[in-house]
Design a protein around this motif. Structure first.
Motif, short mmCIF file in Angstrom:
data_model
loop_
_atom_site.label_atom_id
_atom_site.label_comp_id
_atom_site.label_asym_id
_atom_site.label_seq_id
_atom_site.Cartn_x
_atom_site.Cartn_y
_atom_site.Cartn_z
N LEU B 14 0.01 -5.43 -2.59
CA LEU B 14 -0.03 -5.08 -4.02
C LEU B 14 1.10 -5.81 -4.73
O LEU B 14 2.27 -5.49 -4.52
CB LEU B 14 0.10 -3.58 -4.23
N GLY B 15 0.75 -6.79 -5.53
CA GLY B 15 1.77 -7.57 -6.25
C GLY B 15 1.99 -8.90 -5.57
O GLY B 15 1.99 -8.99 -4.34
N CYS B 16 2.16 -9.95 -6.37
CA CYS B 16 2.36 -11.27 -5.79
C CYS B 16 3.36 -12.07 -6.62
O CYS B 16 3.13 -13.20 -6.99
CB CYS B 16 1.02 -12.00 -5.67
N GLY B 17 4.49 -11.42 -6.92
CA GLY B 17 5.57 -12.10 -7.64
C GLY B 17 6.50 -12.80 -6.64
O GLY B 17 6.05 -13.30 -5.62
N THR B 18 7.79 -12.78 -6.94
CA THR B 18 8.77 -13.47 -6.10
C THR B 18 8.70 -13.00 -4.65
O THR B 18 8.69 -13.80 -3.72
CB THR B 18 10.20 -13.16 -6.61
N VAL B 19 8.67 -11.68 -4.46
CA VAL B 19 8.66 -11.14 -3.10
C VAL B 19 7.27 -11.25 -2.49
O VAL B 19 7.10 -11.72 -1.36
CB VAL B 19 9.14 -9.67 -3.08
N GLY B 20 6.25 -10.84 -3.25
CA GLY B 20 4.89 -10.83 -2.73
C GLY B 20 4.42 -12.19 -2.26
O GLY B 20 3.81 -12.31 -1.19
N SER B 21 4.73 -13.24 -3.04
CA SER B 21 4.26 -14.57 -2.63
C SER B 21 4.98 -15.02 -1.36
O SER B 21 4.40 -15.71 -0.52
CB SER B 21 4.45 -15.58 -3.77
N ARG B 50 -2.54 -8.88 -11.48
CA ARG B 50 -3.11 -8.66 -12.81
C ARG B 50 -3.89 -9.87 -13.28
O ARG B 50 -4.95 -9.75 -13.85
CB ARG B 50 -1.97 -8.39 -13.82
N ARG B 51 -3.27 -11.05 -13.08
CA ARG B 51 -3.89 -12.28 -13.59
C ARG B 51 -4.08 -13.28 -12.46
O ARG B 51 -3.18 -14.06 -12.17
CB ARG B 51 -3.01 -12.86 -14.69
N PRO B 52 -5.27 -13.25 -11.81
CA PRO B 52 -5.51 -14.08 -10.63
C PRO B 52 -5.27 -15.57 -10.88
O PRO B 52 -4.85 -16.28 -9.97
CB PRO B 52 -6.99 -13.82 -10.31
N ASN B 53 -5.51 -16.05 -12.09
CA ASN B 53 -5.38 -17.49 -12.33
C ASN B 53 -3.92 -17.95 -12.33
O ASN B 53 -3.63 -19.13 -12.37
CB ASN B 53 -6.08 -17.88 -13.65
N ARG B 54 -2.99 -17.01 -12.29
CA ARG B 54 -1.57 -17.39 -12.25
C ARG B 54 -1.07 -17.64 -10.83
O ARG B 54 0.09 -17.98 -10.63
CB ARG B 54 -0.72 -16.26 -12.83
N ASP B 77 -5.60 -1.30 6.77
CA ASP B 77 -4.78 -0.41 7.60
C ASP B 77 -3.41 -0.13 6.97
O ASP B 77 -2.87 0.95 7.11
CB ASP B 77 -4.54 -1.07 8.97
N VAL B 78 -2.86 -1.16 6.34
CA VAL B 78 -1.50 -1.05 5.82
C VAL B 78 -1.47 -1.54 4.38
O VAL B 78 -2.08 -2.57 4.06
CB VAL B 78 -0.51 -1.91 6.65
N VAL B 79 -0.76 -0.82 3.52
CA VAL B 79 -0.57 -1.25 2.14
C VAL B 79 0.89 -1.67 1.96
O VAL B 79 1.80 -0.89 2.25
CB VAL B 79 -0.93 -0.11 1.15
N VAL B 80 1.09 -2.91 1.51
CA VAL B 80 2.44 -3.40 1.22
C VAL B 80 2.59 -3.46 -0.29
O VAL B 80 1.85 -4.18 -0.96
CB VAL B 80 2.67 -4.80 1.83
N GLU B 81 3.54 -2.70 -0.82
CA GLU B 81 3.67 -2.60 -2.28
C GLU B 81 4.94 -3.29 -2.78
O GLU B 81 6.05 -2.90 -2.41
CB GLU B 81 3.69 -1.11 -2.67
N VAL B 82 4.75 -4.32 -3.59
CA VAL B 82 5.89 -5.00 -4.20
C VAL B 82 5.66 -5.19 -5.70
O VAL B 82 6.05 -6.18 -6.29
CB VAL B 82 6.19 -6.36 -3.51
N SER B 102 -0.92 3.24 6.30
CA SER B 102 0.54 3.14 6.34
C SER B 102 1.01 2.35 5.14
O SER B 102 0.29 1.47 4.66
CB SER B 102 1.00 2.46 7.63
N VAL B 103 2.21 2.67 4.66
CA VAL B 103 2.73 2.01 3.46
C VAL B 103 4.09 1.39 3.75
O VAL B 103 4.96 2.02 4.35
CB VAL B 103 2.83 3.01 2.28
N VAL B 104 4.26 0.14 3.32
CA VAL B 104 5.57 -0.52 3.31
C VAL B 104 5.87 -0.83 1.86
O VAL B 104 5.07 -1.46 1.18
CB VAL B 104 5.54 -1.82 4.14
N THR B 105 7.03 -0.35 1.39
CA THR B 105 7.34 -0.57 -0.02
C THR B 105 8.79 -1.00 -0.20
O THR B 105 9.66 -0.66 0.61
CB THR B 105 7.05 0.70 -0.85
N ALA B 106 9.03 -1.75 -1.28
CA ALA B 106 10.38 -2.17 -1.64
C ALA B 106 10.83 -1.44 -2.89
O ALA B 106 11.82 -1.81 -3.51
CB ALA B 106 10.39 -3.68 -1.86
N ASN B 107 10.10 -0.38 -3.25
CA ASN B 107 10.24 0.25 -4.56
C ASN B 107 11.30 1.36 -4.57
O ASN B 107 11.01 2.53 -4.39
CB ASN B 107 8.88 0.82 -4.95
#
Lengths: 435, 435
Positions: B14-21, B50-54, B77-82, B102-107
C-alpha cells in the motif's frame, strides 16, 4: 499482574559461574515479569555444577553433578549452557537437541567449531538453538543480523569484539607502556585471565568473527576459516607510530563480502589495525565492544555496549530464553540456520588491505627511490610518505593504497632485506576511511 | 541456490512513494535471496496507489487504485503499508488484520495513536503486526527492545529519533545562525518538508517515543501521553549558551522508568535539551539517529544509523516482511504485544529534570542572593553558577540539580519577574552526565 495458568517452561542450567549465577538470580528475581512475557512461568529444573558445595547463592536442592541426567530429564524443556569449552559440552548439547530440548548457549568456541552439527541436530528435532550471548555480550547483534537485516544485503561487519585486548590496547595507547607490562597490569586488575591466550592471540575474536560472518553472509564459516593474528606482537613503537599518524591500534574482527569478476566470496579475519582517531570505533575504550555493520539498503549501523561480564551476558541469555520459551508455549520455532548462500572463503593473501610501514633508514639520497621501487615491483601503490632526517639515520613512513595482502606482505619482506633499511620499526594494517 | 517449491507468500504493497518504490525494487532484485531466507518465494500481489500513471518504475499490471479490494483479496498473505497518516490507513489495516493478513507498517503516527486496536485485531485473528521501520528507520531497535532485552529490565531509552530537527540543530550549532534561516535552508536542501510541523514541533518524535516506551516498559503509551516540545523556540542565544558550557542542543526522546515510594511509573517526553559535547549523542550529526538504552543487567547500549530515507526504511520493512513471511511458511507467529505491566504515565510536572538558566541581570551586589533565594524557595538545588560583569549589565548562568519539572518551571517564572532580571536569555533542560 495476571500470569496465565499454563504449564511452566522448565530450564536446565549447565554451569553456575559468573554468568550462570546471574542467570539463576535473574530467573528468580524477575519471575513475574518473565512469566508475563513468555505466557507461562519459567522455572529452573536443575543446575549442573562440578562442586555443589561451592555454590551457596543458589538453592541447594537445584544443584546436581549429574549433568547427563539433567539434560535428558523428561521434565526439561530448555537447556541453558554456560559451561564453555568444546567437550563434554558438544556431546551434551547434541544430546539435548536430539531429544527436542531447545538450547540457549553463550559458547562461541563451540558454535564456531561445531556449529554445523549442532544446527543439524536442532533441525532434525525441530528444536531452537539460540546464541545471542556468544558474541558481544549484552549487545543485541545476532538477532538484528539474523532477523532485522534479513531483507537486506550485508556487505561488511567490522568491530571490536574482545574486551581484554581492547583494554590492553587502550591502556598502551594511554600510557605508552610496552605490551608485557600492560598485560601484567590487566591480569592484576582482572581484565585478563591467568592464561590470556584465548584473548590475546585472537582465538576468542576469531570464533566471534566466524559466527558473525555465518549470519551476515548466510554461509557456514568456522573458526578454522578465519585468518587470525593476536596482539602479542604489538610494540610501544607500533602504538607510537599510529599516534603520530592521528590513529590508534585496535584488534578488529572484519567480515567482508567481496565481489570480483562477478564472483562473490567472503573474507573473514581478525588482526590488529590502525584506525583514525576520528573513527567511531577509536573511542571505544576499556572492556566495551562495538560493531559496525554496513548493508546495501540500511547503510551504516553501529551497535555498542558491554561485551562481557556476568550480568550483561546473562541479559543476552535471558532474552534468548524468553524467545525459546515463548516458542515452546505457542508451539512455534525461531528462524533456522541459513547457510544457503554457501560463499567461498577467500584466503588471507587475497584479502585487499592497506599497510602502514615505518622504517629506520640510512639518511642519504635515493633511499625513497629504492623503497618505492620495491612497492612498484609488487604492484602496490603508495598513498602517503613521510620522511624525517635524524642525524645519520632517517625515518620513512609509508601508507599504501589497498592491495592484496600477499603482495603487501612480500613487499615488506623484500624491503626489510634492503641494505639501506636499518630497522623495520612497525608494520601494521590500516582500516577505516582516510583521515 | 535451491528455492523450495512452496506456495509463494503474496504481498500487497500500500503506497509507492520513496519507501514503497524501494520496497518494490528490493523485492524484485533480491527475490532469490528472500525466497531462500523465507523458505518460499515472496511475490508482489499488487501495489495500491492513487495515480497509477505516476509510477513508471514498477510493472504497470501490479498497480491498482482499488486499495480496499487489494487488502481483502483472498490471494494476499501480507499487507505492507507505507502510505502513512491515520485515515483511511487505520480502517484498511484493521480490515487486513481482521481478515488474518499479517501487516508490516512504517506508520509511527498510527501506531502511537491507535496501536491498541490494531494489536487487538491482530490478536483476534492470530496475525502478525510488525513495525520496525516506524522508529529510527534502518536501525534495528524495536526487535532488540522487544526480543533481545525481553529477559532484562529496561530503565531508560534516550535518543535522537528525528533527522530533520537534528539536521537543523546541528546546523545552528555549526553556523550560529537563527532557527528561521536554518529551517529555510533545510527546506531548500530537502532535509525539511514543505510543511515541517510534524518534525519541528516534535509530533514525529513523540509518536516514536510512545512506541519505544510501550515496548520498553510493557505498557501502553500513546502519543497523547507524551509531553512534547519542539525546536521552533530554540534561539541562537540558546545554542551559544550551550556552547559556552561545553554542551550542544539536541531534540531528545526520553522514556524513563521511575520508582518512587515503591511505586513504578514511566515518564515519556520529547524536548530539546543541552547535552555535554563528550556525550555519544552529541556527535550524532545531520540526518542520523542514535538511541541509548539502559537496562539493569545489560548496562548501557547504543544503536546508531540512518533514521530515514527510502532505502534505509525499506531495509527495515523488508526485515519485518521476511519475518512475517517465514512465520506464514512455518505456521508460527511472532511475539505479541505485551502491555501487562500497565504502568501509569507521570505528568511532565513530576518528571525529574535539570535546568540551565541564563539571565541578563543588573550588575549590583545581592543579585545572586535574590536569585538563589527563589531557587531555595522552590526546593531546587543549584549545581553550578557563573557570573560575568559587563558594564551596567551582568550575565548569570545557573545549572540546577535534578528537581520536579514543575518546581523548575515555577522557579524560572518567578525569576523572570524579579526587577533585577533584565532578560531571561535562555532556559533549557540539561541531560547526560555532568561534564
Amino acid at each position: 499482574m495476571t500470569v496465565s495458568r499454563t504449564k511452566p517452561v522448565r530450564v536446565a542450567l549447565l554451569g553456575c559461574g559468573t554468568v550462570g549465577s546471574e542467570v539463576a538470580r535473574l530467573l528468580h528475581e524477575q519471575a513475574d515479569d518473565l512469566a508475563a512475557r513468555v505466557g507461562a512461568p519459567v522455572e529452573l529444573a536443575g543446575i549442573a555444577v562440578r562442586r555443589p558445595n561451592r555454590h551457596r547463592d543458589v538453592p541447594a536442592d537445584l544443584l546436581t553433578t549429574d549433568v547427563d541426567g539433567l539434560v535428558t530429564d523428561d521434565g526439561v524443556d530448555v537447556v541453558v549452557e554456560v559451561i564453555g569449552g568444546i567437550e563434554p559440552t558438544r556431546t551434551l548439547l547434541l544430546k539435548a537437541l536430539s531429544a527436542g530440548r531447545s538450547v540457549v548457549t553463550a559458547n562461541k568456541a563451540l558454535l564456531a567449531e561445531c556449529g554445523a552439527e549442532l544446527f543439524a541436530a536442532a533441525d532434525a528435532s525441530g528444536a531452537d538453538l539460540y546464541f545471542e550471548a556468544a558474541v558481544a555480550g549484552a549487545i543485541p547483534l545476532l538477532r538484528p543480523l539474523r532477523e532485522s537485516l534479513a531483507g537486506d544485503r550485508i556487505t561488511r561487519v567490522m568491530g571490536i569484539v574482545n574486551g581484554t585486548t581492547n583494554y590492553i590496547l587502550s591502556a598502551m595507547d594511554a600510557t605508552g607502556a610496552a605490551y608485557g607490562e600492560t598485560l601484567d597490569e590487566a591480569t592484576r586488575l582482572g581484565y585478563a585471565e591467568a592464561d590470556p591466550t584465548a584473548d590475546v592471540d585472537g582465538y576468542d575474536a576469531a570464533s566471534k568473527a566466524a559466527i558473525l560472518a555465518s549470519l551476515a553472509f548466510h554461509t557456514r564459516v568456522t573458526s578454522a576459516d578465519v585468518h587470525r593474528e593476536g596482539i602479542a606482537g604489538i610494540t610501544a613503537a607500533d602504538v607510537a607510530a599510529a599516534r603520530a599518524l592521528g590513529r590508534t591500534v585496535k584488534l578488529l574482527a572484519i567480515c567482508e563480502r567481496v565481489t570480483e569478476n562477478g564472483e562473490e566470496s567472503v573474507s573473514v579475519r581478525v588482526h590488529p589495525a590502525m584506525i583514525p582517531r576520528s573513527h567511531p570505533l577509536a573511542g571505544v575504550g576499556g572492556a566495551f565492544n562495538a560493531v559496525f555493520v554496513e548493508a546495501e539498503a540500511a547503510g551504516q549501523l553501529m551497535f555498542y555496549g558491554q561485551g562481557a561480564g556476568g550480568a550483561p551476558t546473562a541479559s543476552a541469555v535471558l532474552g534468548d530464553l524468553v524467545a525459546v520459551a515463548r516458542n515452546r508455549v505457542v508451539g512455534g520455532r525461531g528462524p533456522r540456520e541459513s547457510a544457503y548462500a554457501d560463499l567461498p572463503v577467500r584466503p588471507m593473501g587475497e584479502a585487499r588491505t592497506r599497510y602502514h610501514v615505518s622504517l629506520d633508514v640510512a639518511d642519504r639520497p635515493g633511499v625513497l627511490a629504492q623503497v618505492a621501487a620495491v612497492f612498484a615491483e609488487h604492484d602496490v601503490s603508495i598513498a602517503a610518505v613521510r620522511q624525517e632526517g635524524r642525524s645519520a639515520d632517517a625515518s620513512l613512513v609509508i601508507v599504501t593504497h589497498t592491495a592484496p595482502d600477499a603482495a603487501l606482505r612480500s613487499t615488506v619482506d623484500k624491503i626489510a632485506g634492503l641494505p639501506i633499511v636499518r630497522e623495520v620499526v612497525s608494520v601494521m594494517r590500516v582500516e577505516g576511511a582516510e583521515p
